[in-house]
Design a protein around this motif. Structure first.
Motif, mmCIF file in Angstrom:
data_model
loop_
_atom_site.group_PDB
_atom_site.id
_atom_site.type_symbol
_atom_site.label_atom_id
_atom_site.label_comp_id
_atom_site.label_asym_id
_atom_site.label_seq_id
_atom_site.Cartn_x
_atom_site.Cartn_y
_atom_site.Cartn_z
ATOM 1 N N VAL A 79 30.049 38.604 45.596
ATOM 2 C CA VAL A 79 30.240 39.190 44.037
ATOM 3 C C VAL A 79 28.939 39.619 43.552
ATOM 4 O O VAL A 79 28.026 38.684 43.086
ATOM 5 N N GLN A 80 28.566 40.792 43.496
ATOM 6 C CA GLN A 80 27.430 41.338 42.608
ATOM 7 C C GLN A 80 27.342 40.843 41.115
ATOM 8 O O GLN A 80 26.247 40.770 40.562
ATOM 9 N N LEU A 81 28.502 41.190 40.591
ATOM 10 C CA LEU A 81 28.800 40.910 39.134
ATOM 11 C C LEU A 81 30.018 40.165 38.534
ATOM 12 O O LEU A 81 30.744 40.412 39.254
ATOM 13 N N GLN A 82 29.791 39.050 38.155
ATOM 14 C CA GLN A 82 30.871 38.285 37.513
ATOM 15 C C GLN A 82 30.732 38.299 35.959
ATOM 16 O O GLN A 82 29.922 37.375 35.508
ATOM 17 N N ALA A 83 31.685 38.793 35.652
ATOM 18 C CA ALA A 83 31.895 38.602 34.042
ATOM 19 C C ALA A 83 32.966 37.684 33.783
ATOM 20 O O ALA A 83 33.626 37.331 34.469
ATOM 21 N N SER A 84 32.550 37.040 32.487
ATOM 22 C CA SER A 84 33.529 36.007 32.099
ATOM 23 C C SER A 84 33.583 35.763 30.420
ATOM 24 O O SER A 84 32.486 36.531 29.953
ATOM 25 N N GLY A 85 34.346 35.033 29.912
ATOM 26 C CA GLY A 85 34.201 34.851 28.661
ATOM 27 C C GLY A 85 35.524 35.495 27.886
ATOM 28 O O GLY A 85 35.409 35.270 26.609
ATOM 29 N N GLY A 86 36.041 36.325 28.257
ATOM 30 C CA GLY A 86 37.140 37.031 27.559
ATOM 31 C C GLY A 86 38.337 36.162 27.222
ATOM 32 O O GLY A 86 38.444 34.890 27.607
ATOM 33 N N SER A 140 29.704 36.561 29.243
ATOM 34 C CA SER A 140 28.609 36.281 30.129
ATOM 35 C C SER A 140 28.906 37.189 31.463
ATOM 36 O O SER A 140 29.923 37.277 31.933
ATOM 37 N N CYS A 141 27.900 37.324 31.933
ATOM 38 C CA CYS A 141 27.683 38.105 33.580
ATOM 39 C C CYS A 141 26.614 37.648 33.943
ATOM 40 O O CYS A 141 25.643 37.738 33.797
ATOM 41 N N ALA A 142 26.677 36.911 35.224
ATOM 42 C CA ALA A 142 25.923 36.552 36.150
ATOM 43 C C ALA A 142 25.815 37.217 37.358
ATOM 44 O O ALA A 142 26.742 37.801 37.894
#
Length: 113
Positions: free
Chosen positions: A1-8, A20-22
């Motif tokens: 996974v190139q982009l992993q957004a979280s926190g919503g 956050s996006c790692a």
């Protein structure tokens, strides 16, 4: 996974969330990073971006309420959202700025009135 957004999540109007996006060190080190959102029935729009040298820009609708930052040690970009409004509801995505990668899954933000 190139982009992993979280926190919503689901929050009442006036509340706060931090997204956050790692990503990989290769992607993070070479690119500016941006946060984008897509509200129901609308096209995806850029919300904010931050350059590799920490220059940043936010759209007028979120200026003064949102802050974008990056942690180079963690290859992570953040979007601190405060004073949230129902019109901030949508799926939030991260990508490079300018956009160079396929879109990841995004994270849902729902602001109730």
């Amino acid at each position: 996974v190139q982009l992993q957004a979280s926190g919503g999540g689901l929050v009442q109007a006036g509340g706060s969330l931090r997204l956050s996006c790692a990503t990989s060190v290769d992607i993070f080190a070479r690119n500016g990073m941006g946060w984008y959102r897509q509200a129901p029935g609308q096209q995806r729009e850029r919300v904010a971006f931050i350059t590799a040298t920490d220059g940043s820009n936010l759209i007028r609708a979120v200026r003064g309420r949102f802050t974008i930052s990056r942690d180079n040690a963690k290859n992570t970009v953040y979007l601190q959202m405060s004073s949230l409004k129902p019109e901030d509801t949508g799926v939030y995505y991260c990508n490079t700025f300018p956009i160079t990668l396929s879109w990841g899954q995004g994270t849902q933000v729902t602001v109730s009135s």
